[in-house]
Design an enzyme around this catalytic site. Structure first.
Site, PDB file in Angstrom:
ATOM      1  N   LYS A 102       6.586   9.572   4.956  1.00 40.76           N
ATOM      2  CA  LYS A 102       7.130   8.256   4.574  1.00 40.76           C
ATOM      3  C   LYS A 102       7.817   8.340   3.208  1.00 40.76           C
ATOM      4  O   LYS A 102       8.916   7.819   3.011  1.00 40.76           O
ATOM      5  CB  LYS A 102       6.004   7.212   4.551  1.00 40.76           C
ATOM      6  CG  LYS A 102       5.488   6.877   5.953  1.00 40.76           C
ATOM      7  CD  LYS A 102       4.203   6.059   5.944  1.00 40.76           C
ATOM      8  CE  LYS A 102       3.681   5.885   7.360  1.00 40.76           C
ATOM      9  NZ  LYS A 102       2.370   5.232   7.446  1.00 40.76           N
ATOM     10  N   GLN A 161      -2.382   3.485   3.420  1.00 42.88           N
ATOM     11  CA  GLN A 161      -2.480   4.289   4.646  1.00 42.88           C
ATOM     12  C   GLN A 161      -3.864   4.146   5.279  1.00 42.88           C
ATOM     13  O   GLN A 161      -4.889   4.284   4.607  1.00 42.88           O
ATOM     14  CB  GLN A 161      -2.188   5.762   4.316  1.00 42.88           C
ATOM     15  CG  GLN A 161      -2.195   6.691   5.512  1.00 42.88           C
ATOM     16  CD  GLN A 161      -1.039   6.423   6.486  1.00 42.88           C
ATOM     17  OE1 GLN A 161       0.075   6.112   6.094  1.00 42.88           O
ATOM     18  NE2 GLN A 161      -1.321   6.542   7.778  1.00 42.88           N
ATOM     19  N   ASP A 211       4.041  -2.990   5.777  1.00 43.58           N
ATOM     20  CA  ASP A 211       3.436  -2.527   7.033  1.00 43.58           C
ATOM     21  C   ASP A 211       3.276  -3.690   8.015  1.00 43.58           C
ATOM     22  O   ASP A 211       2.997  -3.485   9.193  1.00 43.58           O
ATOM     23  CB  ASP A 211       2.046  -1.910   6.765  1.00 43.58           C
ATOM     24  CG  ASP A 211       2.052  -0.388   6.934  1.00 43.58           C
ATOM     25  OD1 ASP A 211       2.992   0.131   7.578  1.00 43.58           O
ATOM     26  OD2 ASP A 211       1.122   0.269   6.437  1.00 43.58           O
TER      27      ASP A 211
END
Ligand code: NDP
Length: 292
Positions: A56, A100, A123
């Site tokens: 990412k 994460q 997200d």
């Protein structure tokens, strides 16, 4: 089916979208004097999570974004992590950030995700963004489901009126996919069945699917006999399978048994190179949106 299925290439689609993202990122930088900035928080030393986060961060560089990788120890307390989230929320230099998953067992992931400022929640996991998605209001869409939609769009897959079976009902993949594909939009307007571990006689359901989205976290679980002839198959699963013949000691496989399904379907996402790159591209799109 005779012949090979069409490969829904997430790298190709992602690269095409990234060209546009890079152009817009340059415009944002020219306008406000700094590039879009994404931070990724990685707690602990899980190898797969480290790989995803690094991918990412690396992707940010390819489109001219700034990125920060914040590594925190496995032993961090929930309160310490929440304090870190609050400081990222308040950082005016940062457009969006992700934490994460999975987090270590002693940390309540829901509490952490709910502490993220919805405006920086790239997200798309915060309840406010989930609610906006359900109601069709503006907000951040969760990265993997929206990446799947972008991929279907890129390959002009017809979705209206199709029976879509989603296997797996997680908050980050299965449930939001089922919502997005049932919306009155393109891609969407599917008749959606959402299957899970309590579903009875799963093969009798999956074999009805015109579009089969699989996100269950079990390697090779969906086999050819469970798939309707000509179906479009989206394999979200990603697993590291030990493989001594590979330089890094493992190969990647999905939730779909590619070998037996490829002869049945009309199109399929490869693993790797299907949904994975689209998840990253969606994250970049959300970060650009946050910067705007
Ligand atoms: P979860 O473990 O959170 O959810 C799995 C879901 O599958 C659950 O809803 C579970 O049902 C269901 N399930 C499990 N076993 C069965 C079964 N035998 N029959 C039917 N349903 C079953 O997984 P995630 O959604 O987080 O991830 C799924 C996969 O996708 C994983 O391999 C993950 O690594 C991958 N992934 C890939 C991404 C990418 O970018 N490519 C991004 C995110 C995930 P129940 O609810 O009843 O327990």
């Amino acid at each position: 089916m005779t012949g090979s299925p069409r490969l829904l290439d997430g790298k190709r689609c992602g690269d095409a979208l990234k060209t546009d993202i890079a152009t817009q990122a340059a415009a944002v930088k020219a306008m406000r004097g700094r590039a879009p900035h994404l931070a990724a928080v990685l707690v602990g030393n899980d190898g797969a999570s480290k790989t995803y986060v690094e991918a990412k961060v690396k992707a940010c560089g390819t489109v001219g974004f700034r990125s920060s990788l914040i590594r925190l120890p496995e032993t961090i307390t929930e309160e310490e992590l929440l304090a870190r989230v609050r400081s990222l929320n308040a950082d005016p230099d940062l457009d969006g950030f992700i934490v994460q998953l999975p987090l270590p067992a002693h940390i309540d992931a829901d509490r952490v995700l709910q502490a993220i400022d919805p405006q920086k929640d790239v997200d798309g996991f915060h309840p406010q963004n989930v609610g906006n998605m359900v109601l069709g209001l503006p907000g951040f869409l969760p990265a993997t489901p929206s990446g799947i939609c972008e991929l279907l769009k890129f390959y002009h897959i017809e979705t209206a009126g199709k029976h879509c079976v989603v296997v797996g009902r997680s908050n980050i993949v299965g449930t939001p996919v089922s919502i997005l594909l049932s919306r009155n939009a393109y891609p969407g307007n599917c008749t959606v069945t959402l299957a899970h571990s309590r579903t009875k006689d799963l093969p009798s359901i999956t074999e009805q699917a015109d579009i089969l989205v699989v996100a269950i976290g079990k390697p090779g679980f969906i086999t050819g006999d469970m798939v309707k002839e000509g179906a479009v198959v989206v394999d979200v699963g990603i697993h590291r399978i030990p493989d001594a013949t590979k330089k890094n000691g493992f190969r990647l496989e999905g939730d779909v048994d590619y070998g037996s399904v490829r002869d049945r379907c009309s199109a399929i996402t490869p693993v790797p190179g299907g949904v994975g790159p689209m998840t990253i591209t969606s994250l970049l799109l959300n970060t650009l949106k946050a910067a705007h």
